[in-house]
Design a protein around this motif. Sequence first.
Motif, mmCIF file in Angstrom:
data_model
loop_
_atom_site.group_PDB
_atom_site.id
_atom_site.type_symbol
_atom_site.label_atom_id
_atom_site.label_comp_id
_atom_site.label_asym_id
_atom_site.label_seq_id
_atom_site.Cartn_x
_atom_site.Cartn_y
_atom_site.Cartn_z
ATOM 1 N N LEU A 66 30.051 -82.380 -152.633
ATOM 2 C CA LEU A 66 29.683 -82.175 -151.228
ATOM 3 C C LEU A 66 30.590 -81.146 -150.559
ATOM 4 N N LEU A 67 31.893 -81.267 -150.774
ATOM 5 C CA LEU A 67 32.839 -80.376 -150.107
ATOM 6 C C LEU A 67 32.698 -78.926 -150.574
ATOM 7 N N LEU A 68 32.212 -78.742 -151.791
ATOM 8 C CA LEU A 68 32.070 -77.388 -152.323
ATOM 9 C C LEU A 68 30.633 -76.870 -152.245
ATOM 10 N N ALA A 69 29.753 -77.675 -151.711
ATOM 11 C CA ALA A 69 28.333 -77.292 -151.675
ATOM 12 C C ALA A 69 28.113 -76.089 -150.755
ATOM 13 N N ASP A 70 27.070 -75.310 -151.063
ATOM 14 C CA ASP A 70 26.731 -74.283 -150.087
ATOM 15 C C ASP A 70 26.026 -74.993 -148.923
ATOM 16 N N ARG A 71 25.780 -74.252 -147.871
ATOM 17 C CA ARG A 71 25.378 -74.877 -146.614
ATOM 18 C C ARG A 71 24.084 -75.688 -146.761
ATOM 19 N N ASP A 72 23.082 -75.091 -147.364
ATOM 20 C CA ASP A 72 21.797 -75.785 -147.472
ATOM 21 C C ASP A 72 21.880 -76.998 -148.388
ATOM 22 N N ALA A 73 22.628 -76.882 -149.472
ATOM 23 C CA ALA A 73 22.787 -78.020 -150.381
ATOM 24 C C ALA A 73 23.547 -79.149 -149.691
ATOM 25 N N VAL A 75 23.500 -79.941 -146.598
ATOM 26 C CA VAL A 75 22.598 -80.634 -145.670
ATOM 27 C C VAL A 75 21.861 -81.771 -146.377
ATOM 28 N N GLY A 76 21.308 -81.477 -147.538
ATOM 29 C CA GLY A 76 20.584 -82.497 -148.285
ATOM 30 C C GLY A 76 21.477 -83.675 -148.644
ATOM 31 N N GLN A 77 22.706 -83.380 -149.069
ATOM 32 C CA GLN A 77 23.629 -84.442 -149.467
ATOM 33 C C GLN A 77 24.062 -85.275 -148.268
ATOM 34 N N VAL A 78 24.346 -84.605 -147.163
ATOM 35 C CA VAL A 78 24.759 -85.323 -145.954
ATOM 36 C C VAL A 78 23.650 -86.275 -145.506
ATOM 37 N N ASN A 79 22.439 -85.767 -145.445
ATOM 38 C CA ASN A 79 21.332 -86.604 -144.985
ATOM 39 C C ASN A 79 21.096 -87.793 -145.915
ATOM 40 N N GLU A 80 21.263 -87.552 -147.204
ATOM 41 C CA GLU A 80 21.066 -88.627 -148.175
ATOM 42 C C GLU A 80 22.142 -89.710 -148.024
ATOM 43 N N ILE A 81 23.382 -89.286 -147.840
ATOM 44 C CA ILE A 81 24.478 -90.258 -147.687
ATOM 45 C C ILE A 81 24.274 -91.098 -146.423
ATOM 46 N N LEU A 82 23.938 -90.425 -145.323
ATOM 47 C CA LEU A 82 23.792 -91.139 -144.052
ATOM 48 C C LEU A 82 22.607 -92.107 -144.092
ATOM 49 N N VAL A 125 30.840 -79.140 -139.958
ATOM 50 C CA VAL A 125 31.086 -77.932 -140.750
ATOM 51 C C VAL A 125 29.786 -77.131 -140.900
ATOM 52 N N VAL A 126 28.699 -77.843 -141.181
ATOM 53 C CA VAL A 126 27.409 -77.177 -141.342
ATOM 54 C C VAL A 126 26.963 -76.547 -140.026
ATOM 55 N N ARG A 127 27.049 -77.325 -138.942
ATOM 56 C CA ARG A 127 26.557 -76.820 -137.657
ATOM 57 C C ARG A 127 27.347 -75.611 -137.187
ATOM 58 N N ALA A 128 28.658 -75.624 -137.456
ATOM 59 C CA ALA A 128 29.491 -74.493 -137.047
ATOM 60 C C ALA A 128 29.423 -73.348 -138.059
ATOM 61 N N ASP A 129 28.706 -73.570 -139.158
ATOM 62 C CA ASP A 129 28.627 -72.598 -140.255
ATOM 63 C C ASP A 129 30.017 -72.178 -140.697
ATOM 64 N N GLU A 130 30.838 -73.201 -140.991
ATOM 65 C CA GLU A 130 32.224 -72.960 -141.403
ATOM 66 C C GLU A 130 32.458 -73.435 -142.831
ATOM 67 N N MET A 131 31.461 -73.310 -143.679
ATOM 68 C CA MET A 131 31.603 -73.764 -145.064
ATOM 69 C C MET A 131 32.777 -73.050 -145.757
ATOM 70 N N GLY A 132 33.072 -71.826 -145.307
ATOM 71 C CA GLY A 132 34.157 -71.052 -145.891
ATOM 72 C C GLY A 132 35.528 -71.683 -145.709
ATOM 73 N N ARG A 133 35.604 -72.717 -144.884
ATOM 74 C CA ARG A 133 36.882 -73.435 -144.715
ATOM 75 C C ARG A 133 37.219 -74.283 -145.932
ATOM 76 N N LEU A 134 36.247 -74.472 -146.791
ATOM 77 C CA LEU A 134 36.446 -75.281 -147.992
ATOM 78 C C LEU A 134 36.269 -74.408 -149.222
ATOM 79 N N GLY A 135 37.177 -74.547 -150.166
ATOM 80 C CA GLY A 135 37.074 -73.744 -151.377
ATOM 81 C C GLY A 135 37.961 -74.296 -152.471
#
Length: 177
Positions: A66-73, A75-82, A125-135
Amino acid sequence: MVFAPDTAEALEAAVILANSALEPDTLTTVEDLSAFYEGQGYSGSHRGDRAELDAVRAVRARLRVLLLADRDAAVGQVNEILAGASAVPRLVRHDKLDWHIHAVDDDAPLAERVLVETAMAMIDVVRADEMGRLGVCAADDCDGLVLDLSRNRSRRYCSTTCGNREAVAAYRARQKA
Ligand SMILES: [Zn+2]
Ligand SMILES: [Zn+2]
């Protein structure tokens, strides 16, 4: 401040937990788990038994993905977990903590709460489009996750150990040249 305090704390905890799975594994005993729980300022249920430890260990791979996923991926994982945890976000204030979000009950299993808190943080992170904060750590032979909350996006290493090791290697390379 890049993210709200509870988002930053949840991301930090998730990164620490995911990185604990790297060799040598640093989450192997009930005591290790208690140290993580206390170190990250968790509240709520903490059974302190082997089953809880195994459950928390088992979510680490999922956290890493999840932490390394690209933005669209993500989203799917977040929604599934919640959805899987029947999460109901609400604002709470307890102990010394100001208003922040809880999305599952305090007596839900620790592994589930960690997973849901990470998913809630990833919403920001997704909403702010800050995925680049994780790597992944820039050091050779290190797969550690890096969470970069610095203003100038300068963090490259998962730990000071990795940063120092790379600085020494770069120095040696310059001496040879
Ligand atoms: Zn709380
Ligand atoms: Zn590293």
